[in-house]
Design a protein around this motif. Structure first.
Motif: not given
Length: 78
Positions: A17-29, A31-45
């Motif tokens: 949920e924290k990752i989703v919140d950070q990505l929804e803010q839209g001010d993420v570089p 490279e960081q957005a890609i890392q958040y996405y990867k981390d989110g996918m792992e947490l989803s699994k």
């Protein structure tokens, strides 16, 4: 992100949920957005695997007469 398999379901969902919140803010570089996405996918699994384990445990719920009764969770998203 380390030790995701050591998290319980609630901890993994909270981090997701924290990752989703950070990505929804839209001010993420990017490279960081890609890392958040990867981390989110792992947490989803992790969450999916934990839910699947619970479903397997529920499949062994005992009837009153001692026999096992199949248990399935139906997806209402259709």
């Amino acid at each position: 992100m380390e030790e995701k398999t050591e998290l319980n379901f609630e901890q993994a969902m909270e981090r997701l949920e924290k990752i989703v919140d950070q990505l929804e803010q839209g001010d993420v570089p990017l490279e960081q957005a890609i890392q958040y996405y990867k981390d989110g996918m792992e947490l989803s699994k992790v969450c999916h695997d934990k839910l699947k384990n619970v479903e397997n445990e529920m499949a062994e719920i005992m009837k009153e007469n001692g026999e096992t009764e199949p248990f399935t969770v139906e997806d209402d998203s259709e």
